[in-house]
Write a protein that holds these residues in place. Structure first.
Motif, PDB file in Angstrom:
ATOM      1  N   ALA A  80       0.838  -1.205   0.000  1.00 28.76           N
ATOM      2  CA  ALA A  80       0.000   0.000   0.000  1.00 28.76           C
ATOM      3  C   ALA A  80       0.871   1.253   0.000  1.00 28.76           C
ATOM      4  O   ALA A  80       0.584   2.232  -0.706  1.00 28.76           O
ATOM      5  CB  ALA A  80      -0.922  -0.009   1.218  1.00 28.76           C
ATOM      6  N   HIS A  81       1.956   1.230   0.781  1.00 28.60           N
ATOM      7  CA  HIS A  81       2.878   2.367   0.816  1.00 28.60           C
ATOM      8  C   HIS A  81       3.522   2.579  -0.553  1.00 28.60           C
ATOM      9  O   HIS A  81       3.624   3.718  -1.035  1.00 28.60           O
ATOM     10  CB  HIS A  81       3.960   2.121   1.867  1.00 28.60           C
ATOM     11  CG  HIS A  81       5.012   3.181   1.918  1.00 28.60           C
ATOM     12  ND1 HIS A  81       4.923   4.308   2.713  1.00 28.60           N
ATOM     13  CD2 HIS A  81       6.196   3.295   1.238  1.00 28.60           C
ATOM     14  CE1 HIS A  81       5.996   5.063   2.523  1.00 28.60           C
ATOM     15  NE2 HIS A  81       6.783   4.471   1.645  1.00 28.60           N
TER      16      HIS A  81
ATOM     17  N   GLY B  72       7.293   3.867  -4.345  1.00 30.00           N
ATOM     18  CA  GLY B  72       8.453   3.078  -3.945  1.00 30.00           C
ATOM     19  C   GLY B  72       8.432   2.790  -2.463  1.00 30.00           C
ATOM     20  O   GLY B  72       7.593   3.301  -1.709  1.00 30.00           O
ATOM     21  N   LEU B  73       9.389   1.994  -2.016  1.00 30.91           N
ATOM     22  CA  LEU B  73       9.465   1.605  -0.609  1.00 30.91           C
ATOM     23  C   LEU B  73      10.044   2.686   0.290  1.00 30.91           C
ATOM     24  O   LEU B  73       9.857   2.646   1.507  1.00 30.91           O
ATOM     25  CB  LEU B  73      10.328   0.343  -0.476  1.00 30.91           C
ATOM     26  CG  LEU B  73       9.685  -0.981  -0.911  1.00 30.91           C
ATOM     27  CD1 LEU B  73      10.761  -2.054  -1.083  1.00 30.91           C
ATOM     28  CD2 LEU B  73       8.638  -1.434   0.098  1.00 30.91           C
ATOM     29  N   ALA B  74      10.754   3.648  -0.279  1.00 28.83           N
ATOM     30  CA  ALA B  74      11.386   4.694   0.526  1.00 28.83           C
ATOM     31  C   ALA B  74      10.371   5.356   1.451  1.00 28.83           C
ATOM     32  O   ALA B  74       9.280   5.728   1.021  1.00 28.83           O
ATOM     33  CB  ALA B  74      12.027   5.740  -0.368  1.00 28.83           C
ATOM     34  N   GLY B  75      10.730   5.450   2.723  1.00 28.75           N
ATOM     35  CA  GLY B  75       9.854   6.077   3.694  1.00 28.75           C
ATOM     36  C   GLY B  75       8.932   5.120   4.413  1.00 28.75           C
ATOM     37  O   GLY B  75       8.216   5.530   5.339  1.00 28.75           O
ATOM     38  N   PHE B  76       8.930   3.848   4.040  1.00 36.04           N
ATOM     39  CA  PHE B  76       8.078   2.877   4.732  1.00 36.04           C
ATOM     40  C   PHE B  76       8.579   2.692   6.155  1.00 36.04           C
ATOM     41  O   PHE B  76       9.755   2.383   6.384  1.00 36.04           O
ATOM     42  CB  PHE B  76       8.073   1.546   3.988  1.00 36.04           C
ATOM     43  CG  PHE B  76       7.251   0.478   4.657  1.00 36.04           C
ATOM     44  CD1 PHE B  76       5.880   0.619   4.812  1.00 36.04           C
ATOM     45  CD2 PHE B  76       7.868  -0.683   5.147  1.00 36.04           C
ATOM     46  CE1 PHE B  76       5.127  -0.369   5.433  1.00 36.04           C
ATOM     47  CE2 PHE B  76       7.125  -1.680   5.761  1.00 36.04           C
ATOM     48  CZ  PHE B  76       5.744  -1.517   5.908  1.00 36.04           C
ATOM     49  N   ALA B  77       7.685   2.838   7.130  1.00 37.05           N
ATOM     50  CA  ALA B  77       8.097   2.871   8.534  1.00 37.05           C
ATOM     51  C   ALA B  77       8.197   1.490   9.174  1.00 37.05           C
ATOM     52  O   ALA B  77       8.685   1.368  10.297  1.00 37.05           O
ATOM     53  CB  ALA B  77       7.106   3.721   9.330  1.00 37.05           C
ATOM     54  N   GLY B  78       7.776   0.452   8.467  1.00 33.15           N
ATOM     55  CA  GLY B  78       7.727  -0.865   9.082  1.00 33.15           C
ATOM     56  C   GLY B  78       8.995  -1.681   8.965  1.00 33.15           C
ATOM     57  O   GLY B  78       8.977  -2.890   9.239  1.00 33.15           O
TER      58      GLY B  78
END
Length: 436
Positions: free
Chosen positions: A280-281, A287-293
């Motif tokens: 979803a992010h 892109g995946l950049a910034g995904f907090a998990g």
């Protein structure tokens, strides 16, 4: 004086040379070496082996368009038909700033092997344009696609060569290609491409097919060595239509996806990444950049993470001998085309790492493309459940056949797949003879 638009300065940092591997050998050289490795197993068909090292047809086209600002830009495009011995050409179209003829030739060759290994009635083909889709507007991209389609229109067609989506292209690209071809022919020809929108003759299940095939072959490979999916640690490079779908299916089957990477970030969470949240992010942010998990790590550290399944699902040439020495996976499942060099293959085999080769692992996409092509000819469409059942049956049967040959001849799965595929292609070549 017009030139092709310059590549964005951020590209090499995010999606180009640092993410890929500039030291990787040319893809065509890798393909030829893979062909040579099956020579001892071909028997009387060996006399035809040079056929596989010479693409049947190579087309290089100029793709000029008028840009939104009124200037004229030129792009270089390719369509390579590697083999048509077993049927019309089949293979995707790639829009990427690093596309080369050498790469497209290799990809076309791998499509020949892939289609034959799975038993599809297709030859191998591939296309591409050297363009960064992010550097042009939507209107410019459509004009590029239409001009390219018109230029290669002389060699494509429902019974000649059927393009499909690849890196940098999607269902809408195929819609534009189908419309352009149809307008030039004076009648709608839905079967000229696959991977189209459902409204234009596309097939249910096509979008997830490649990633689903990766998961199916990973599961079957695990079963063959007593390694269950449930509880397994999984590492996935590439988080798009192939890697992302495969990661989701692993997650749903009870595996623990501990690391993912794309052109924007490389992330790890040993406790397990929330794959639906990461998808979803990515959809919302590109892109995946910034995904907090998960925590960011260096791409080179990514290759030495301890796991049961490693899925390279980005571009070719990713697993070099140096990276192969550091890999700590039990099974490598190639979601991308040509991600492992021949020398790296040897390293992995010596280290007892099972490699499920691209020509079977990512064949789910072309298999459902075949279903789409058949449905377009008959104008009769199947349910998604039927599609997935047929896909699973074909993938399992193909994997089992390859695994049997690998055991019988004491060769890696890749060599076994090439033995089956090359034998089928060269038998067709021998039966057809030479004309004139």
């Amino acid at each position: 004086m017009s030139t092709q638009p310059a590549r964005p300065a951020s590209f090499d940092k995010l999606g180009g040379l640092s993410y890929l591997n500039p030291a990787a050998p040319e893809p065509w050289s890798s393909f030829v070496e893979q062909i040579e490795r099956v020579r001892p197993y071909l028997g009387s068909l060996e006399r035809w082996i040079e056929t596989l090292k010479h693409p049947k047809r190579t087309l290089i086209v100029d793709v000029p368009i008028e840009r939104d600002d009124g200037t004229v830009a030129h792009y270089e495009g390719y369509r390579v038909q590697h083999s048509l011995s077993r049927g019309p050409g089949k293979g995707g179209v790639r829009f990427h700033p690093d596309v080369t003829l050498n790469e497209v030739m290799a990809l076309a060759g791998w499509m020949t092997i892939k289609n034959a290994a799975v038993g599809l009635p297709f030859g191998g083909a591939k296309g591409g344009i050297r363009v960064d889709p992010a550097s042009v507007s939507k209107g410019e991209l459509q004009r590029i696609t239409r001009r390219y389609t018109s230029e290669i229109g002389v060699i494509i067609g429902p019974n000649k060569d059927i393009p499909a989506p690849d890196v940098g292209t999607n269902a809408m690209t195929m819609a534009v290609m189908m419309d352009t071809y149809s307008m030039n022919r004076g009648g709608t020809a839905t079967g000229v491409v696959t991977g189209k929108p459902i409204a234009l003759g596309g097939s249910l299940g096509r979008q997830e097919a490649t990633g689903r095939g990766v998961f199916i072959t990973a599961r079957e490979a695990g079963r063959s060595i007593g390694l269950p999916i449930e509880g397994a640690r999984v590492v996935v490079q590439g988080f798009g239509n192939v890697g992302g779908i495969a990661a989701r299916l692993f997650h749903e089957a009870g595996a623990r996806v501990i690391a993912v990477a794309d052109h924007t970030a490389t992330l790890v969470n040993e406790g397990g990444i929330d794959v639906p949240a990461a998808l979803a992010h990515t959809a919302a942010n590109g892109g995946l950049a910034g995904f907090a998990g998960a925590a960011a790590i260096d791409i080179e550290d990514f290759w030495q993470l301890g796991c049961e399944f490693l899925v390279p699902a980005a571009l070719e040439g990713q697993i070099t001998p140096q990276r192969a020495e550091r890999i700590r996976a039990r099974v490598v499942v190639e979601g991308a085309n040509g991600p492992t060099t021949p020398a790296a293959d040897d390293v992995l085999r010596a280290r007892n790492v099972l490699v499920v080769p691209d020509v079977i692992a990512n064949a789910g996409g072309v298999t459902v493309s075949y279903f789409e092509w058949v449905q377009d000819f008959s104008s009769f469409f199947w349910s998604e459940e039927e599609i997935n059942e047929r896909l699973e049956r074909i993938m399992i049967n193909a994997f089992n056949a390859i695994s049997h040959v690998a055991t019988e001849k004491q060769v890696p799965l890749r060599t076994a797949a090439f033995i089956i595929a090359c034998s089928r292609v060269l038998e067709a070549r021998a039966e057809r003879g030479l004309y004139p």
